[in-house]
Design an enzyme around this catalytic site. Structure first.
Site, PDB file in Angstrom:
ATOM      1  N   ALA A  72       6.874  -5.244   6.205  1.00  0.00           N
ATOM      2  CA  ALA A  72       6.637  -5.649   7.593  1.00  0.00           C
ATOM      3  C   ALA A  72       5.511  -6.661   7.642  1.00  0.00           C
ATOM      4  O   ALA A  72       4.692  -6.764   6.721  1.00  0.00           O
ATOM      5  CB  ALA A  72       6.282  -4.434   8.451  1.00  0.00           C
ATOM      6  N   ARG A  73       5.475  -7.393   8.729  1.00  0.00           N
ATOM      7  CA  ARG A  73       4.293  -8.175   9.066  1.00  0.00           C
ATOM      8  C   ARG A  73       3.374  -7.219   9.807  1.00  0.00           C
ATOM      9  O   ARG A  73       3.733  -6.689  10.866  1.00  0.00           O
ATOM     10  CB  ARG A  73       4.659  -9.368   9.953  1.00  0.00           C
TER      11      ARG A  73
ATOM     12  N   GLY B   7     -24.492   4.602   1.582  1.00  0.00           N
ATOM     13  CA  GLY B   7     -25.566   5.210   2.356  1.00  0.00           C
ATOM     14  C   GLY B   7     -26.009   4.398   3.549  1.00  0.00           C
ATOM     15  O   GLY B   7     -27.164   4.514   3.993  1.00  0.00           O
TER      16      GLY B   7
ATOM     17  N   PHE C 143       0.821  -1.212   0.000  1.00  0.00           N
ATOM     18  CA  PHE C 143       0.000   0.000   0.000  1.00  0.00           C
ATOM     19  C   PHE C 143       0.857   1.265   0.000  1.00  0.00           C
ATOM     20  O   PHE C 143       0.693   2.144  -0.846  1.00  0.00           O
ATOM     21  CB  PHE C 143      -0.934  -0.047   1.219  1.00  0.00           C
ATOM     22  N   VAL C 144       1.794   1.369   0.939  1.00  0.00           N
ATOM     23  CA  VAL C 144       2.645   2.558   1.001  1.00  0.00           C
ATOM     24  C   VAL C 144       3.659   2.556  -0.141  1.00  0.00           C
ATOM     25  O   VAL C 144       3.906   3.584  -0.770  1.00  0.00           O
ATOM     26  CB  VAL C 144       3.366   2.642   2.360  1.00  0.00           C
TER      27      VAL C 144
ATOM     28  N   TYR D 233       2.708  -6.695  17.343  1.00  0.00           N
ATOM     29  CA  TYR D 233       3.136  -5.824  16.253  1.00  0.00           C
ATOM     30  C   TYR D 233       3.896  -4.615  16.805  1.00  0.00           C
ATOM     31  O   TYR D 233       5.024  -4.325  16.390  1.00  0.00           O
ATOM     32  CB  TYR D 233       1.916  -5.366  15.452  1.00  0.00           C
TER      33      TYR D 233
ATOM     34  N   ASP E  27      11.287 -14.286   1.525  1.00  0.00           N
ATOM     35  CA  ASP E  27      10.735 -13.890   2.812  1.00  0.00           C
ATOM     36  C   ASP E  27      11.757 -13.082   3.608  1.00  0.00           C
ATOM     37  O   ASP E  27      12.963 -13.344   3.554  1.00  0.00           O
ATOM     38  CB  ASP E  27      10.333 -15.122   3.624  1.00  0.00           C
TER      39      ASP E  27
ATOM     40  N   ARG F  63       8.986  -9.699  -2.666  1.00  0.00           N
ATOM     41  CA  ARG F  63       9.222 -11.115  -2.376  1.00  0.00           C
ATOM     42  C   ARG F  63       9.635 -11.857  -3.643  1.00  0.00           C
ATOM     43  O   ARG F  63      10.557 -12.662  -3.628  1.00  0.00           O
ATOM     44  CB  ARG F  63       7.958 -11.740  -1.780  1.00  0.00           C
TER      45      ARG F  63
END
Length: 317
Positions: free
Chosen positions: A66-67, A181, A11-12, A132, A44, A32
């Site tokens: 990261a995990r 909605g 995502f980042v 985490y 990994d 990966r």
């Protein structure tokens, strides 16, 4: 500058890589599995990962991979998995980067290092509440040791919840409900939460890559606008061209319902406060977020508009 970005397909990473390239940097994408010529497959991430091919000629590393934390209860094996990837894997990369002559490493940590609620500042004592956060905090401490022993310049960034194109989990669900909605029983919530637009995060990363005074520093990040959950829903509704359908239900009833449904932690995040004081990076480095909250949400909606319109308004888990 030649920059290695780990987690480039996440995502980042998908926001950061093109941004760095627009700023004139040469980016090595670590994934990966490599699928294209400009990518490097490293398998990994852990204490035995071999980074030598990815680090060739690299001047700086941005470690995003990261995990990530999960809502489910954590057992010993999951705690060990967090440590293996987020702590041991990070320190292994840092040591190899230093050996390869890399000058600076930017580590994407998390405000969860400091806790789950309240007002978090640069002076807050770390109190990670889950595996985490604990793994990220252990990585931060280890990185300072690597920096002391090798001269590697380490910069640590602690963001709160990040939103932007490709966002998932709770934020994606909230967007879906607002777009469709769905009446949301959150009108009575009186909290404050700090958020961070992906556009602001990638700008901050590029800023600390270049700024000499960032070396050895740890910075909290945020948009600089703290909002309640109902106000966030109103902002989202405005960006989506919808009406905010808010119902007022006492928060204690929502927490009780969340417990019955096994989603108490998720509900608590919608009701609780978590405010991040990001003044240090502004005062020390002169950085300021280029996106306001409204602009960040408008950008998110505009860039995901076609995808959103293609989805029917069916329930999502």
């Amino acid at each position: 500058m030649k920059v290695l970005v780990t987690g480039a397909g996440g995502f980042v990473g998908k926001g950061l890589v093109p941004y760095l390239e627009r700023q004139g940097h040469t980016v090595v994408r670590a994934l990966r599995m490599a699928k294209e010529d400009n990518e490097v497959g490293i398998g990994d991430i852990g204490p035995d990962t071999d980074w030598r091919v990815a680090l060739g000629g690299v001047e700086a590393v941005v470690h995003l991979a990261a995990r990530v934390h999960v809502m489910q209860a954590e057992d010993l094996s999951s705690q060990q998995a967090f440590h293996r990837v987020n702590t041991a894997g990070t320190l292994n990369l840092a040591r190899q980067a230093a050996s390869a002559g890399v000058r600076r490493l930017v580590f994407l940590s998390s405000v969860k290092v400091l806790g789950e609620e309240g007002v978090l500042t640069a002076a807050s004592i770390p109190r990670p509440a889950d595996a985490y956060g604990q793994s990220k905090w252990a990585a931060e401490q280890g990185l300072h040791t690597v920096a002391t022993n090798t001269g590697l310049e380490v910069v640590i960034l602690r963001p709160p919840l990040i939103y932007g194109p490709g966002v998932g989990a709770n934020f994606a669900r909230l967007m879906h409900w607002v777009r469709c909605g769905v009446p949301l029983p959150l009108g009575g919530v009186r909290n404050r939460r700090s958020l961070l637009a992906l556009g602001n995060l990638v700008d901050a990363v590029e800023w600390v890559l270049r700024h000499p005074a960032a070396a050895g520093r740890t910075y909290l990040l945020s948009d600089g606008e703290d909002v309640s959950t109902p106000d966030l829903i109103r902002h989202l509704a405005h960006a989506l061209g919808r009406s905010a359908r808010l119902l007022t239900v006492p928060p204690f009833l929502l927490l009780g319902l969340g417990k019955l449904l096994g989603r108490r932690a998720e509900i608590h995040r919608l009701l609780g406060s978590l405010v991040v004081d990001a003044s240090a990076i502004r005062a020390e480095l002169g950085w300021s977020p280029p996106f306001t909250l409204a602009a960040g949400l408008d950008d998110l909606v505009a860039r995901e508009g076609e995808m959103e319109r293609s989805h029917s308004c069916h329930p999502i888990s």
